[in-house]
Design a protein around this motif. Structure first.
Motif, PDB file in Angstrom:
ATOM      1  N   LYS A  57       0.823  -1.213   0.000  1.00  0.00           N
ATOM      2  CA  LYS A  57       0.000   0.000   0.000  1.00  0.00           C
ATOM      3  C   LYS A  57       0.854   1.259   0.000  1.00  0.00           C
ATOM      4  O   LYS A  57       0.427   2.303  -0.489  1.00  0.00           O
ATOM      5  N   ALA A  58       2.041   1.147   0.562  1.00  0.00           N
ATOM      6  CA  ALA A  58       2.951   2.296   0.594  1.00  0.00           C
ATOM      7  C   ALA A  58       3.614   2.509  -0.764  1.00  0.00           C
ATOM      8  O   ALA A  58       4.353   3.476  -0.954  1.00  0.00           O
ATOM      9  N   GLY A  59       3.360   1.606  -1.705  1.00  0.00           N
ATOM     10  CA  GLY A  59       3.913   1.738  -3.046  1.00  0.00           C
ATOM     11  C   GLY A  59       5.359   1.301  -3.164  1.00  0.00           C
ATOM     12  O   GLY A  59       6.041   1.628  -4.128  1.00  0.00           O
ATOM     13  N   ARG A  60       5.807   0.553  -2.196  1.00  0.00           N
ATOM     14  CA  ARG A  60       7.195   0.093  -2.214  1.00  0.00           C
ATOM     15  C   ARG A  60       7.313  -1.195  -3.031  1.00  0.00           C
ATOM     16  O   ARG A  60       6.410  -2.032  -3.013  1.00  0.00           O
ATOM     17  N   PRO A  61       8.413  -1.376  -3.723  1.00  0.00           N
ATOM     18  CA  PRO A  61       8.599  -2.617  -4.481  1.00  0.00           C
ATOM     19  C   PRO A  61       8.804  -3.805  -3.535  1.00  0.00           C
ATOM     20  O   PRO A  61       9.393  -3.652  -2.461  1.00  0.00           O
ATOM     21  N   TYR A  62       8.303  -4.946  -3.950  1.00  0.00           N
ATOM     22  CA  TYR A  62       8.398  -6.164  -3.140  1.00  0.00           C
ATOM     23  C   TYR A  62       9.860  -6.539  -2.955  1.00  0.00           C
ATOM     24  O   TYR A  62      10.620  -6.632  -3.913  1.00  0.00           O
ATOM     25  N   GLN A  63      10.256  -6.759  -1.716  1.00  0.00           N
ATOM     26  CA  GLN A  63      11.646  -7.071  -1.387  1.00  0.00           C
ATOM     27  C   GLN A  63      11.892  -8.560  -1.154  1.00  0.00           C
ATOM     28  O   GLN A  63      13.018  -8.956  -0.891  1.00  0.00           O
ATOM     29  N   GLY A  64      10.854  -9.355  -1.186  1.00  0.00           N
ATOM     30  CA  GLY A  64      11.020 -10.792  -1.044  1.00  0.00           C
ATOM     31  C   GLY A  64      10.683 -11.310   0.342  1.00  0.00           C
ATOM     32  O   GLY A  64      10.523 -10.563   1.306  1.00  0.00           O
ATOM     33  N   GLU A  65      10.589 -12.633   0.415  1.00  0.00           N
ATOM     34  CA  GLU A  65      10.213 -13.300   1.653  1.00  0.00           C
ATOM     35  C   GLU A  65      11.258 -13.134   2.746  1.00  0.00           C
ATOM     36  O   GLU A  65      10.915 -13.123   3.927  1.00  0.00           O
ATOM     37  N   GLN A  66      12.530 -12.999   2.367  1.00  0.00           N
ATOM     38  CA  GLN A  66      13.579 -12.847   3.368  1.00  0.00           C
ATOM     39  C   GLN A  66      13.395 -11.568   4.173  1.00  0.00           C
ATOM     40  O   GLN A  66      13.584 -11.553   5.391  1.00  0.00           O
ATOM     41  N   MET A  67      13.011 -10.498   3.500  1.00  0.00           N
ATOM     42  CA  MET A  67      12.784  -9.243   4.206  1.00  0.00           C
ATOM     43  C   MET A  67      11.566  -9.352   5.116  1.00  0.00           C
ATOM     44  O   MET A  67      11.600  -8.900   6.264  1.00  0.00           O
ATOM     45  N   THR A  68      10.499  -9.944   4.608  1.00  0.00           N
ATOM     46  CA  THR A  68       9.297 -10.113   5.422  1.00  0.00           C
ATOM     47  C   THR A  68       9.617 -10.974   6.643  1.00  0.00           C
ATOM     48  O   THR A  68       9.205 -10.652   7.759  1.00  0.00           O
ATOM     49  N   GLU A  69      10.369 -12.038   6.448  1.00  0.00           N
ATOM     50  CA  GLU A  69      10.757 -12.892   7.568  1.00  0.00           C
ATOM     51  C   GLU A  69      11.541 -12.092   8.600  1.00  0.00           C
ATOM     52  O   GLU A  69      11.306 -12.210   9.806  1.00  0.00           O
ATOM     53  N   ARG A  70      12.468 -11.274   8.150  1.00  0.00           N
ATOM     54  CA  ARG A  70      13.309 -10.496   9.071  1.00  0.00           C
ATOM     55  C   ARG A  70      12.453  -9.551   9.914  1.00  0.00           C
ATOM     56  O   ARG A  70      12.622  -9.455  11.128  1.00  0.00           O
ATOM     57  N   VAL A  71      11.509  -8.873   9.282  1.00  0.00           N
ATOM     58  CA  VAL A  71      10.659  -7.916   9.996  1.00  0.00           C
ATOM     59  C   VAL A  71       9.748  -8.645  10.989  1.00  0.00           C
ATOM     60  O   VAL A  71       9.635  -8.248  12.152  1.00  0.00           O
TER      61      VAL A  71
END
Length: 89
Positions: free
Chosen positions: A41-55
């Motif tokens: 929603k923030a318009g950011r490009p998808y960074q992948g599952e690794q980033m989501t996992e880290r957060v």
């Protein structure tokens, strides 16, 4: 993605002994989905599952021991997070 979800669910269970496996998995899936939706929603490009996992891992490290005190307002999952249901792990 299931590997990430399983790993994070087990981490949450280590941090919080007040929730069941199903509740922990539900929390992880909610956190995962909410992060990805907010990021999109923030318009950011998808960074992948690794980033989501880290957060999500950071959130679990910071708030995991207290998640059982929160109540979801989402009706579609609130019954999974009900503390009166099910056995603890």
């Amino acid at each position: 993605m299931n590997t990430y979800i399983d790993k994070l669910t087990n981490l949450l269970l280590e941090k919080n002994d007040m929730i069941s496996y199903l509740q922990a998995r539900t929390w992880v899936e909610l956190l995962w989905g909410d992060f990805e939706a907010t990021y999109a929603k923030a318009g950011r490009p998808y960074q992948g599952e690794q980033m989501t996992e880290r957060v999500v891992k950071e959130w679990i490290e910071s708030y995991g021991s207290k998640l059982h005190m929160f109540q979801s307002m989402r009706e579609d999952v609130s019954h999974y997070l009900d503390q009166s249901r099910g056995l603890l792990h």
